[in-house]
Scaffold this motif. Structure first.
Motif, short mmCIF file in Angstrom:
data_model
loop_
_atom_site.label_atom_id
_atom_site.label_comp_id
_atom_site.label_asym_id
_atom_site.label_seq_id
_atom_site.Cartn_x
_atom_site.Cartn_y
_atom_site.Cartn_z
N VAL A 12 -80.68 -4.34 55.71
CA VAL A 12 -79.77 -3.34 56.26
C VAL A 12 -80.48 -2.45 57.27
CG1 VAL A 12 -78.30 -1.37 55.71
CG2 VAL A 12 -78.30 -3.36 54.21
N VAL A 13 -81.68 -2.01 56.94
CA VAL A 13 -82.45 -1.13 57.84
C VAL A 13 -82.73 -1.83 59.17
CG1 VAL A 13 -84.69 -0.02 58.17
CG2 VAL A 13 -83.47 0.27 56.01
N HIS A 14 -83.15 -3.08 59.10
CA HIS A 14 -83.48 -3.80 60.33
C HIS A 14 -82.23 -4.17 61.12
CE1 HIS A 14 -87.92 -4.48 60.28
NE2 HIS A 14 -87.73 -4.04 59.04
N ARG A 15 -81.11 -4.38 60.44
CA ARG A 15 -79.84 -4.59 61.14
C ARG A 15 -79.49 -3.35 61.95
NH1 ARG A 15 -75.81 -7.82 63.35
NH2 ARG A 15 -73.76 -6.92 62.95
N CYS A 16 -79.63 -2.18 61.34
CA CYS A 16 -79.37 -0.93 62.05
C CYS A 16 -80.29 -0.79 63.26
CB CYS A 16 -79.55 0.27 61.13
SG CYS A 16 -78.26 0.47 59.89
N ALA A 17 -81.58 -1.08 63.05
CA ALA A 17 -82.55 -0.97 64.14
C ALA A 17 -82.20 -1.91 65.28
CB ALA A 17 -83.95 -1.28 63.61
N TYR A 18 -81.74 -3.12 64.94
CA TYR A 18 -81.34 -4.09 65.96
C TYR A 18 -80.14 -3.58 66.77
CZ TYR A 18 -79.55 -8.38 68.06
OH TYR A 18 -79.08 -9.31 68.94
N LEU A 19 -79.15 -3.05 66.05
CA LEU A 19 -77.98 -2.51 66.75
C LEU A 19 -78.37 -1.38 67.69
CD1 LEU A 19 -75.34 -2.41 63.85
CD2 LEU A 19 -75.39 -4.00 65.78
N LEU A 20 -79.27 -0.52 67.23
CA LEU A 20 -79.69 0.64 68.01
C LEU A 20 -80.55 0.26 69.21
CD1 LEU A 20 -80.60 3.04 65.07
CD2 LEU A 20 -78.75 3.42 66.73
N ARG A 21 -81.57 -0.55 68.98
CA ARG A 21 -82.59 -0.79 69.99
C ARG A 21 -82.32 -2.01 70.87
NH1 ARG A 21 -87.43 1.83 68.71
NH2 ARG A 21 -86.88 3.97 68.13
N VAL A 22 -81.67 -3.04 70.34
CA VAL A 22 -81.44 -4.26 71.10
C VAL A 22 -80.04 -4.28 71.72
CG1 VAL A 22 -81.37 -6.79 71.05
CG2 VAL A 22 -83.07 -5.55 69.69
N GLU A 23 -79.02 -4.07 70.88
CA GLU A 23 -77.65 -4.08 71.40
C GLU A 23 -77.23 -2.74 71.98
OE1 GLU A 23 -74.64 -5.78 69.06
OE2 GLU A 23 -75.71 -7.65 68.73
N ARG A 24 -78.05 -1.73 71.80
CA ARG A 24 -77.79 -0.39 72.34
C ARG A 24 -76.45 0.18 71.87
NH1 ARG A 24 -82.57 1.75 73.63
NH2 ARG A 24 -83.81 0.28 74.84
N VAL A 25 -76.12 -0.07 70.60
CA VAL A 25 -74.93 0.52 70.01
C VAL A 25 -75.22 1.99 69.73
CG1 VAL A 25 -73.40 0.50 68.00
CG2 VAL A 25 -74.22 -1.66 68.97
N PRO A 26 -74.36 2.91 70.16
CA PRO A 26 -74.59 4.34 69.87
C PRO A 26 -74.69 4.58 68.37
CG PRO A 26 -72.87 4.09 71.52
CD PRO A 26 -73.14 2.71 70.98
N ALA A 27 -75.63 5.42 67.97
CA ALA A 27 -75.87 5.66 66.54
C ALA A 27 -74.62 6.16 65.83
CB ALA A 27 -77.01 6.67 66.38
N ARG A 28 -73.79 6.91 66.51
CA ARG A 28 -72.58 7.47 65.88
C ARG A 28 -71.56 6.37 65.54
NH1 ARG A 28 -72.22 8.41 71.28
NH2 ARG A 28 -70.31 7.68 72.34
N ARG A 29 -71.75 5.16 66.06
CA ARG A 29 -70.83 4.06 65.78
C ARG A 29 -71.32 3.16 64.65
NH1 ARG A 29 -69.43 0.78 70.97
NH2 ARG A 29 -68.08 -0.25 69.43
N ILE A 30 -72.38 3.56 63.99
CA ILE A 30 -72.93 2.78 62.88
C ILE A 30 -72.75 3.55 61.59
CG2 ILE A 30 -74.99 1.68 61.91
CD1 ILE A 30 -76.08 1.47 64.76
N LEU A 31 -72.17 2.90 60.60
CA LEU A 31 -71.93 3.51 59.30
C LEU A 31 -72.55 2.64 58.21
CD1 LEU A 31 -70.50 5.44 57.29
CD2 LEU A 31 -68.47 3.98 57.52
N VAL A 32 -73.37 3.24 57.37
CA VAL A 32 -73.98 2.54 56.24
C VAL A 32 -73.46 3.18 54.96
CG1 VAL A 32 -76.12 1.84 55.13
CG2 VAL A 32 -76.08 2.22 57.60
N MET A 33 -72.89 2.35 54.07
CA MET A 33 -72.36 2.87 52.81
C MET A 33 -73.08 2.23 51.63
SD MET A 33 -68.29 3.51 53.34
CE MET A 33 -67.82 1.84 53.74
N CYS A 34 -73.50 3.08 50.68
CA CYS A 34 -74.23 2.65 49.50
C CYS A 34 -73.48 3.09 48.25
CB CYS A 34 -75.63 3.26 49.48
SG CYS A 34 -76.57 3.05 51.01
N PHE A 35 -73.80 2.45 47.12
CA PHE A 35 -73.12 2.78 45.87
C PHE A 35 -73.59 4.11 45.29
CE2 PHE A 35 -71.48 -1.60 44.97
CZ PHE A 35 -70.17 -1.20 44.80
#
Length: 213
Positions: free
Chosen positions: A28-51
């Protein structure tokens, strides 16, 4: 499903079935990093939900260690935490009781999902084990067509590790995710954390599970 990530990427949804010690949080952490750094997805468009809260804190810390300041705007929260934000309910209100009312956490999730679906009324307040799944579906816009605003989800979970059965969790929700989102599946089966004798003992116990994927 233990951890779900809803991202702003246009890529399709993905399911990762991962055993104990195989790196679920790392994925999950590396998926977020990939979205942020490689695909340049704005951080505000990423949501991580945990139990649970501990998982959210650990994930938030590891993401910050990996990408630094870029992690600050990524929302990492529990399912109930996200629902409370959407429903406009604060923890202080829960502790004090809004207007003397006793709060039902499952009801808060139902209300949040209803808001996202544009419903004016909540059809019934009976306990419903579908609440968390429906919340994710509402956030992702599952009923929308591809490219029409539907978000991609990365879901990471262990079909043998159903520690929240007392709250209605079931491996069937993982199966439903596969079907509903028509997603590809990746298997992580190597345990990097436990000793050999622990793994052998665990495998003997797990072998008796009836609904393995």
């Amino acid at each position: 499903i233990q951890i779900g990530v809803v991202g702003g990427s246009a890529r399709t949804s993905q399911l990762v079935l991962a055993g104990p010690g195989s790196g679920k949080t790392r994925v999950v952490v590396h998926r977020c990093a990939y979205l942020l750094r490689v695909e340049r997805v704005p951080a505000r468009r990423i949501l991580v939900m945990c139990f649970n809260h501990n998982a959210a804190v650990a994930l938030r810390k590891r993401l910050a260690e990996l990408v630094g300041e870029d992690a600050r705007a990524v929302t990492v929260a529990t399912y109930h935490g996200v629902a409370m934000r959407l429903a406009g309910i604060s923890m202080r209100e829960l502790m004090e009781g809004r207007a003397g009312e006793s709060f039902d956490f499952d009801r808060i999730i139902r209300e949040a999902a209803a808001l996202l679906r544009g419903e004016k009324e909540i059809p019934g307040l009976d306990a419903d084990e579908m609440d968390q799944y429906e919340l994710v579906s509402a956030i992702a816009g599952r009923t929308l067509e591809e490219g029409a605003g539907r978000l991609a989800i990365l879901a990471v979970g262990d079909d043998d590790q159903n520690i929240y059965a007392f709250r209605g969790t079931n491996v069937e929700f993982i199966r439903r995710f596969q079907k509903d989102y028509k997603c590809g599946t990746v298997y992580l089966v190597e345990n990097y954390r436990s000793s050999d004798h622990i793994i052998r003992a665990a495998n003997q116990l797990i072998a008796g599970n009836q609904d393995r994927m």
